[in-house]
Design an enzyme around this catalytic site. Structure first.
Site, PDB file in Angstrom:
ATOM      1  N   LEU A  90       3.613  -3.258  -5.749  1.00  0.00           N
ATOM      2  CA  LEU A  90       2.928  -2.598  -4.638  1.00  0.00           C
ATOM      3  C   LEU A  90       1.708  -3.434  -4.286  1.00  0.00           C
ATOM      4  CD1 LEU A  90       2.917   1.137  -5.852  1.00  0.00           C
ATOM      5  CD2 LEU A  90       4.305   0.200  -4.002  1.00  0.00           C
ATOM      6  N   ASP A  91       1.271  -3.351  -3.046  1.00  0.00           N
ATOM      7  CA  ASP A  91       0.068  -4.064  -2.644  1.00  0.00           C
ATOM      8  C   ASP A  91      -1.130  -3.578  -3.457  1.00  0.00           C
ATOM      9  OD1 ASP A  91       1.566  -5.345  -0.728  1.00  0.00           O
ATOM     10  OD2 ASP A  91       0.963  -4.002   0.899  1.00  0.00           O
ATOM     11  N   LYS A  92      -2.156  -4.401  -3.532  1.00  0.00           N
ATOM     12  CA  LYS A  92      -3.332  -4.105  -4.344  1.00  0.00           C
ATOM     13  C   LYS A  92      -3.894  -2.717  -4.058  1.00  0.00           C
ATOM     14  CE  LYS A  92      -8.072  -5.589  -5.250  1.00  0.00           C
ATOM     15  NZ  LYS A  92      -9.161  -6.548  -4.931  1.00  0.00           N
ATOM     16  N   THR A  94      -2.522  -0.160  -2.549  1.00  0.00           N
ATOM     17  CA  THR A  94      -1.534   0.909  -2.429  1.00  0.00           C
ATOM     18  C   THR A  94      -1.290   1.477  -3.824  1.00  0.00           C
ATOM     19  OG1 THR A  94      -0.448  -0.148  -0.542  1.00  0.00           O
ATOM     20  CG2 THR A  94       0.830   1.485  -1.758  1.00  0.00           C
ATOM     21  N   ARG A 191       2.872  -1.577   6.380  1.00  0.00           N
ATOM     22  CA  ARG A 191       1.597  -1.795   7.063  1.00  0.00           C
ATOM     23  C   ARG A 191       1.781  -2.576   8.359  1.00  0.00           C
ATOM     24  NH1 ARG A 191      -1.516  -4.570   2.290  1.00  0.00           N
ATOM     25  NH2 ARG A 191      -3.315  -4.458   3.725  1.00  0.00           N
TER      26      ARG A 191
END
Length: 257
Positions: A90-92, A94, A191
């Site tokens: 997952l993105d930082k 998120t 996003r």
């Protein structure tokens, strides 16, 4: 000087790659284990933590937390020590559900489930404005922006197919709570697609609405709230869900009317 682009094949002969020489240290940070069996953990990745060590952060990543978990539970480290059994990412900024395998066989099986799209992932987000219809299906290829980690919708030859489905859960004054399912797993996909349909994820530092003056210390208001899959070892369906984070509730309470 040369640049390595996505899909380039690079051969390394007697070259020491700095990132591989990191001495992984356990990080004794509390993390919620949402589900556990003999083969996997499913954890709730906190907001503002990257998944794997990088040139920007070495000691405070989910991989370091996983190493601490392994040590506490007497699990032998296997495979790539920088990956620490973490099956996906997952993105930082998120938060949400992530699978950590406990051994190589489990890692291989669950990685294949993701590659074969046999794990259903669902997200929830706070978006700017309201969807044009109750359900919006986005088919928009994505590529990396040159010399950047940013992504964009593009029809260039090197773009990759990306499909996201946005579904309205609740409308508020000037934003909405939505559910999102992704049929592909591109970097920053949700996003980028939210920006593309002009319903940007609130608080997103890269793709968020430029006019929004209601920024908070929380990251983008996006979290992975559900994983559903047929367990390859236990031979049964597993369906794991998270409640909406308190930060979402606080934002809705403060700005929803």
């Amino acid at each position: 000087n040369f640049q390595v682009k996505e899909n380039d094949i690079v051969e390394l002969n007697n070259i020491s790659v700095e990132i591989k020489n990191i001495n992984m240290k356990p990080w004794n940070k509390k993390i919620d284990i949402i589900y556990e069996d003999d083969y996997i953990f499913v954890v709730n990745k906190p907001n503002d933590i990257i998944v794997h060590p990088s040139n920007y952060e070495v000691d405070k990543t989910l991989a370091n937390i996983a190493l601490n978990l392994f040590n506490d539970k007497g699990i032998e480290v296997f495979g790539d020590p920088l990956r620490m059994g973490i099956v996906h990412r997952l993105d930082k900024c998120t938060e949400g559900l992530l699978i950590i395998a406990k051994n190589q066989e489990s890692f291989d099986k669950f990685t294949k489930l993701f590659l074969d799209k046999d794990i259903e992932k669902t997200y929830q987000a706070l978006i700017d404005g309201h969807l044009k219809t109750k359900v919006v299906e986005v088919h928009a290829p994505i590529k990396r922006v040159d010399n950047s980690n940013k992504r964009e919708v593009s029809t260039d030859y090197d773009s990759k197919n990306a499909i996201s489905i946005f579904k309205e859960i609740e409308k508020y004054k000037d934003f909405s709570l939505v559910e999102i399912k992704i049929l592909t797993g591109r970097t920053h996909q949700i996003r980028v697609h939210a920006e593309y349909i002009k319903n940007n994820i609130l608080n997103d530092p890269i793709y968020g609405p430029k006019h929004n003056n209601k920024r908070t210390k929380y990251g983008q208001y996006l979290f992975a709230n559900n994983l559903k899959f047929f367990h390859p070892f236990l031979k049964k369906e597993i369906n794991i869900s998270l409640e909406i984070p308190k930060e979402f509730k606080e934002y809705i309470k403060k700005y929803g009317k």
